[in-house]
Design a protein around this motif. Structure first.
Motif, PDB file in Angstrom:
ATOM      1  N   SER A   9      -1.354  -4.915 -11.507  1.00 44.81           N
ATOM      2  CA  SER A   9      -1.223  -3.700 -12.310  1.00 44.81           C
ATOM      3  C   SER A   9      -1.277  -2.454 -11.429  1.00 44.81           C
ATOM      4  O   SER A   9      -1.190  -1.338 -11.935  1.00 44.81           O
ATOM      5  CB  SER A   9      -2.337  -3.642 -13.368  1.00 44.81           C
ATOM      6  N   ARG A  32      -7.146  -7.986 -14.600  1.00 47.64           N
ATOM      7  CA  ARG A  32      -8.468  -8.001 -15.247  1.00 47.64           C
ATOM      8  C   ARG A  32      -8.337  -7.811 -16.737  1.00 47.64           C
ATOM      9  O   ARG A  32      -9.117  -8.348 -17.507  1.00 47.64           O
ATOM     10  CB  ARG A  32      -9.327  -6.863 -14.686  1.00 47.64           C
ATOM     11  N   SER A  70     -11.021  -3.139  -2.089  1.00 52.95           N
ATOM     12  CA  SER A  70     -11.779  -2.846  -0.875  1.00 52.95           C
ATOM     13  C   SER A  70     -13.153  -2.297  -1.216  1.00 52.95           C
ATOM     14  O   SER A  70     -13.291  -1.480  -2.135  1.00 52.95           O
ATOM     15  CB  SER A  70     -11.036  -1.807  -0.022  1.00 52.95           C
TER      16      SER A  70
HETATM   17  N1  LIG Z   1      -4.240   4.211   0.119  1.00 53.01           N
HETATM   18  C1  LIG Z   1      -3.964   3.964   1.377  1.00 53.01           C
HETATM   19  O1  LIG Z   1      -3.563   4.839   2.143  1.00 53.01           O
HETATM   20  C2  LIG Z   1      -4.135   2.555   1.896  1.00 53.01           C
HETATM   21  C3  LIG Z   1      -3.729   2.238   3.199  1.00 53.01           C
HETATM   22  C4  LIG Z   1      -3.859   0.909   3.654  1.00 53.01           C
HETATM   23  C5  LIG Z   1      -4.397  -0.056   2.809  1.00 53.01           C
HETATM   24  N2  LIG Z   1      -4.800   0.296   1.553  1.00 53.01           N
HETATM   25  C6  LIG Z   1      -5.356  -0.742   0.675  1.00 53.01           C
HETATM   26  O2  LIG Z   1      -4.475  -0.969  -0.410  1.00 53.01           O
HETATM   27  C7  LIG Z   1      -5.245  -1.502  -1.498  1.00 53.01           C
HETATM   28  C8  LIG Z   1      -4.955  -0.727  -2.756  1.00 53.01           C
HETATM   29  O3  LIG Z   1      -3.589  -0.891  -3.085  1.00 53.01           O
HETATM   30  P1  LIG Z   1      -2.923  -0.073  -4.301  1.00 53.01           P
HETATM   31  O4  LIG Z   1      -2.964   1.383  -3.989  1.00 53.01           O
HETATM   32  O5  LIG Z   1      -1.650  -0.719  -4.635  1.00 53.01           O
HETATM   33  O6  LIG Z   1      -3.995  -0.341  -5.434  1.00 53.01           O
HETATM   34  P2  LIG Z   1      -4.112   0.345  -6.877  1.00 53.01           P
HETATM   35  O7  LIG Z   1      -2.820   0.921  -7.319  1.00 53.01           O
HETATM   36  O8  LIG Z   1      -5.339   1.197  -6.857  1.00 53.01           O
HETATM   37  O9  LIG Z   1      -4.401  -0.944  -7.765  1.00 53.01           O
HETATM   38  C9  LIG Z   1      -5.516  -1.765  -7.523  1.00 53.01           C
HETATM   39  C10 LIG Z   1      -5.276  -3.082  -8.215  1.00 53.01           C
HETATM   40  O10 LIG Z   1      -6.379  -3.964  -7.978  1.00 53.01           O
HETATM   41  C11 LIG Z   1      -6.847  -4.423  -9.250  1.00 53.01           C
HETATM   42  N3  LIG Z   1      -8.280  -4.681  -9.181  1.00 53.01           N
HETATM   43  C12 LIG Z   1      -9.263  -3.829  -8.850  1.00 53.01           C
HETATM   44  N4  LIG Z   1     -10.449  -4.454  -8.890  1.00 53.01           N
HETATM   45  C13 LIG Z   1     -10.202  -5.719  -9.276  1.00 53.01           C
HETATM   46  C14 LIG Z   1     -11.015  -6.853  -9.521  1.00 53.01           C
HETATM   47  N5  LIG Z   1     -12.349  -6.809  -9.364  1.00 53.01           N
HETATM   48  N6  LIG Z   1     -10.419  -8.005  -9.899  1.00 53.01           N
HETATM   49  C15 LIG Z   1      -9.074  -8.087 -10.061  1.00 53.01           C
HETATM   50  N7  LIG Z   1      -8.244  -7.044  -9.838  1.00 53.01           N
HETATM   51  C16 LIG Z   1      -8.820  -5.883  -9.450  1.00 53.01           C
HETATM   52  C17 LIG Z   1      -6.526  -3.303 -10.217  1.00 53.01           C
HETATM   53  O11 LIG Z   1      -6.532  -3.824 -11.515  1.00 53.01           O
HETATM   54  P3  LIG Z   1      -7.005  -2.979 -12.784  1.00 53.01           P
HETATM   55  O12 LIG Z   1      -5.716  -2.486 -13.393  1.00 53.01           O
HETATM   56  O13 LIG Z   1      -7.704  -3.974 -13.615  1.00 53.01           O
HETATM   57  O14 LIG Z   1      -7.900  -1.873 -12.294  1.00 53.01           O
HETATM   58  C18 LIG Z   1      -5.127  -2.922  -9.726  1.00 53.01           C
HETATM   59  O15 LIG Z   1      -4.173  -3.847 -10.168  1.00 53.01           O
HETATM   60  C19 LIG Z   1      -6.711  -1.403  -1.097  1.00 53.01           C
HETATM   61  O16 LIG Z   1      -7.141  -2.639  -0.585  1.00 53.01           O
HETATM   62  C20 LIG Z   1      -6.654  -0.348  -0.009  1.00 53.01           C
HETATM   63  O17 LIG Z   1      -7.751  -0.401   0.880  1.00 53.01           O
HETATM   64  C21 LIG Z   1      -4.673   1.561   1.073  1.00 53.01           C
END
Ligand SMILES: NC(=O)c1ccc[n+]([C@@H]2O[C@H](COP(=O)([O-])OP(=O)(O)OC[C@H]3O[C@@H](n4cnc5c(N)ncnc54)[C@H](OP(=O)(O)O)[C@@H]3O)[C@@H](O)[C@H]2O)c1
Length: 281
Positions: A9, A32, A70
């Protein structure tokens, strides 16, 4: 192929789901919430990633695209790695550049990525680490200022970043999910096509949207309160330190996206065009 997406999502996971469907995979999405929007032909598996007994019932898949929560799920990293490795043939993990130099026992986002990488390696599963630069999507945090016609408020205006489009990350990950032979571990350093200061990204955004949204730098206290009100203090500290480090040490730029996909990485200007609706009231 049978594929699983964790974080379906979210931004990168959502883009991965779309690309896997387009290429005809049978896709399962772990979410979730039972209500998180998903395409009708995607099978939903409702579970929290920290619910290890639920993970042990996951349908078997050839490959998994893993977006890990994370820091918040760090205490479960080892168990999650074991549970996923038992149900899939290959884990493509969305990591970050800084994971290479981080202490997996430390606190914050980079140590979290280092820990997850370490745990996946320990399981012996085939794995690909997508070590990403900053996401262009981070600038969605500027949308409230833009919508209000105000200057953008942020930290480290002169930090130089190689921001990457979430679709490029997903496309590389999806491409690598077909990889079934050779080295058990692959590490890819993925970035956008240009290195610019945050101030320059704000200027680029202004010029494409046709407004004037200069970047105004906040103090650490104001930044913690205004920008990350719900984040744990360790996460806030590591974000502030990481941003400031990129003033002296800009994020490196790589050609990996182009090498893998056979087309250039997407520039920030295109990312803004793709997200124009997010910046308009
Ligand atoms: N932002 C940056 O510049 C950057 C750079 C490098 C790496 N990253 C890494 O990229 C990742 C984030 O990617 P994104 O931006 O695509 O994420 P995002 O759009 O914030 O989405 C996070 C996803 O993880 C799910 N989630 C969160 N907690 C969960 C749990 N306990 N169990 C199951 N699902 C869970 C959320 O589901 P819900 O809909 O249920 O909340 C959502 O689908 C992180 O690991 C971050 O450290 C980020």
């Amino acid at each position: 192929m049978k594929t699983l997406v964790v974080g379906a999502s979210g931004r990168v996971g959502g883009a991965a789901v779309e690309l896997l469907r387009e290429r005809g995979d049978s896709v399962t999405a772990l979410t979730r919430s039972a209500d998180a929007p998903l395409p009708a032909d995607v099978e939903r598996y409702v579970a929290d990633l920290t619910d290890i007994s639920a993970l042990s019932q996951l349908p078997f898949s050839d490959a998994t695209f893993l977006v890990f929560p994370s820091v918040t799920a760090d205490p479960y990293a080892a168990e999650i790695a074991d549970a996923l490795a038992a149900r899939t043939g290959h884990i493509v993990y969305l990591s970050a550049h800084g994971a290479a130099d981080a202490d997996p026992e430390g606190e914050g986002i980079m140590p979290s990525h280092a820990r997850v990488e370490r745990e996946l390696k320990r399981t012996g599963v085939r794995r690909t680490f997508l070590r990403s630069s900053g996401f262009a999507a981070n600038t969605l945090g500027w949308a409230p200022y833009v919508k209000a016609g105000q200057p953008i408020r942020g930290i480290a205006a002169d930090a130089r970043r190689a921001l990457i489009h979430e679709r490029d990350l997903a496309a590389v990950g999806v491409h690598e999910m077909s990889y079934v032979a050779g080295d058990l571990e692959q590490i890819l350093h993925l970035t956008g096509p240009e290195v610019m200061t945050q101030r320059e990204y704000a200027d680029a955004l202004s010029s494409i949207l046709g407004g004037d949204y200069p970047f105004v730098e906040l103090s650490d206290d104001d930044a913690a309160r205004e920008l990350f009100p719900d984040a744990p203090p360790a996460m806030v500290r590591s974000i502030l330190e990481g941003q400031r480090r990129m003033i002296a040490e800009p994020e490196p730029r790589t050609d990996t996206v182009a090498q893998v996909l056979g087309r250039p990485a997407t520039p920030y200007s295109q990312w803004v065009r793709d997200h124009q609706g997010d910046f308009t009231a």
